[in-house]
Enzyme design. Structure first.
Site, PDB file in Angstrom:
ATOM      1  N   HIS A   7     -29.060 -20.468   1.742  1.00 21.74           N
ATOM      2  CA  HIS A   7     -28.613 -21.545   0.866  1.00 21.74           C
ATOM      3  C   HIS A   7     -29.769 -22.443   0.461  1.00 21.74           C
ATOM      4  O   HIS A   7     -30.841 -22.414   1.064  1.00 21.74           O
ATOM      5  CB  HIS A   7     -27.493 -22.383   1.508  1.00 21.74           C
ATOM      6  CG  HIS A   7     -27.862 -23.107   2.778  1.00 21.74           C
ATOM      7  ND1 HIS A   7     -27.794 -22.519   4.023  1.00 21.74           N
ATOM      8  CD2 HIS A   7     -28.289 -24.376   2.990  1.00 21.74           C
ATOM      9  CE1 HIS A   7     -28.153 -23.400   4.947  1.00 21.74           C
ATOM     10  NE2 HIS A   7     -28.472 -24.542   4.345  1.00 21.74           N
ATOM     11  N   GLU A  43     -20.761 -32.689   3.690  1.00 22.49           N
ATOM     12  CA  GLU A  43     -21.328 -31.629   2.877  1.00 22.49           C
ATOM     13  C   GLU A  43     -20.266 -30.853   2.131  1.00 22.49           C
ATOM     14  O   GLU A  43     -19.126 -30.745   2.556  1.00 22.49           O
ATOM     15  CB  GLU A  43     -22.169 -30.671   3.721  1.00 22.49           C
ATOM     16  CG  GLU A  43     -21.376 -29.784   4.640  1.00 22.49           C
ATOM     17  CD  GLU A  43     -22.254 -28.709   5.256  1.00 22.49           C
ATOM     18  OE1 GLU A  43     -22.960 -29.022   6.209  1.00 22.49           O
ATOM     19  OE2 GLU A  43     -22.233 -27.572   4.786  1.00 22.49           O
ATOM     20  N   GLN A  58     -25.662 -26.088  -1.032  1.00 22.06           N
ATOM     21  CA  GLN A  58     -25.134 -27.044  -0.056  1.00 22.06           C
ATOM     22  C   GLN A  58     -25.466 -28.448  -0.556  1.00 22.06           C
ATOM     23  O   GLN A  58     -26.632 -28.812  -0.644  1.00 22.06           O
ATOM     24  CB  GLN A  58     -25.806 -26.785   1.299  1.00 22.06           C
ATOM     25  CG  GLN A  58     -25.417 -27.732   2.421  1.00 22.06           C
ATOM     26  CD  GLN A  58     -26.239 -27.490   3.679  1.00 22.06           C
ATOM     27  OE1 GLN A  58     -27.450 -27.410   3.633  1.00 22.06           O
ATOM     28  NE2 GLN A  58     -25.563 -27.348   4.806  1.00 22.06           N
ATOM     29  N   HIS A  82     -33.759 -28.872   1.228  1.00 26.47           N
ATOM     30  CA  HIS A  82     -34.324 -27.755   1.996  1.00 26.47           C
ATOM     31  C   HIS A  82     -33.847 -26.420   1.460  1.00 26.47           C
ATOM     32  O   HIS A  82     -32.889 -26.348   0.691  1.00 26.47           O
ATOM     33  CB  HIS A  82     -34.015 -27.884   3.491  1.00 26.47           C
ATOM     34  CG  HIS A  82     -32.554 -27.771   3.858  1.00 26.47           C
ATOM     35  ND1 HIS A  82     -31.730 -28.865   3.994  1.00 26.47           N
ATOM     36  CD2 HIS A  82     -31.776 -26.690   4.132  1.00 26.47           C
ATOM     37  CE1 HIS A  82     -30.509 -28.461   4.350  1.00 26.47           C
ATOM     38  NE2 HIS A  82     -30.517 -27.139   4.433  1.00 26.47           N
ATOM     39  N   GLU A 132     -35.168 -24.146   6.599  1.00 26.94           N
ATOM     40  CA  GLU A 132     -34.169 -23.974   7.657  1.00 26.94           C
ATOM     41  C   GLU A 132     -34.095 -22.499   8.012  1.00 26.94           C
ATOM     42  O   GLU A 132     -34.103 -21.653   7.118  1.00 26.94           O
ATOM     43  CB  GLU A 132     -32.807 -24.475   7.148  1.00 26.94           C
ATOM     44  CG  GLU A 132     -31.667 -24.321   8.155  1.00 26.94           C
ATOM     45  CD  GLU A 132     -30.320 -24.829   7.620  1.00 26.94           C
ATOM     46  OE1 GLU A 132     -30.267 -25.343   6.483  1.00 26.94           O
ATOM     47  OE2 GLU A 132     -29.328 -24.681   8.348  1.00 26.94           O
TER      48      GLU A 132
HETATM   49 CO    CO Z   1     -28.840 -26.296   5.365  1.00 29.73          CO
END
Ligand code: CO
Length: 135
Positions: A7, A43, A58, A82, A132
């Site tokens: 993502h 989120e 996200q 990210h 991530e």
């Molecule tokens: Co994330």
């Protein structure tokens, strides 16, 4: 090590209006919503209907002023936060990358959205990108 892009995460101040924007303008569809009280975030997970890789967008909104994401938003404004890479074994991937000299932000990895486990690499070790690692 990594199997796909899992993502891309965007920080915003108004999750609902940003979510509507991505849906109306670009055709994303709502997939999941959750809140994480300990991290101080709400989120929303959006997907493109034709994307068979399972990659998602996200959207993150801080829910309290002292959260990490809140400080990020105050310092940098809304935008890209990210990029997450999927790995079959986040513990092994994180250990391998740490041995190569990268700094892990969570060691061991910790619970993340939709039942996943994740850690992050310090952006200074990834050419300025907060990366991530997620299983
Ligand atoms: Co994330």
């Amino acid at each position: 090590l990594f199997t796909r892009i899992d993502h891309v995460a965007v920080v915003c101040a108004d999750l609902d209006s940003v979510s509507r924007h991505y849906q109306r303008r670009y055709g994303f569809q709502p997939h999941h919503e959750e809140s994480n009280a300990s991290q101080g975030i709400r989120e929303s997970v959006l997907r493109l209907p034709g994307d068979e890789t399972g990659a998602y967008l996200q959207l993150l909104q801080p829910t309290r002023a002292d959260s990490t994401v809140s400080r990020w938003l105050a310092r940098r404004g809304p935008g890209l936060h990210h990029v997450a890479f999927a790995t079959p074994d986040v513990d092994a991937a994180a250990a391998r990358i740490a041995r190569a000299g990268a700094r892990l932000l969570f060691d061991p990895p910790r619970p993340a959205s939709m039942g996943s486990r994740a850690t992050f690499l310090h952006p200074g070790d990834s050419h300025g990108v907060l990366v991530e690692l997620v299983t």
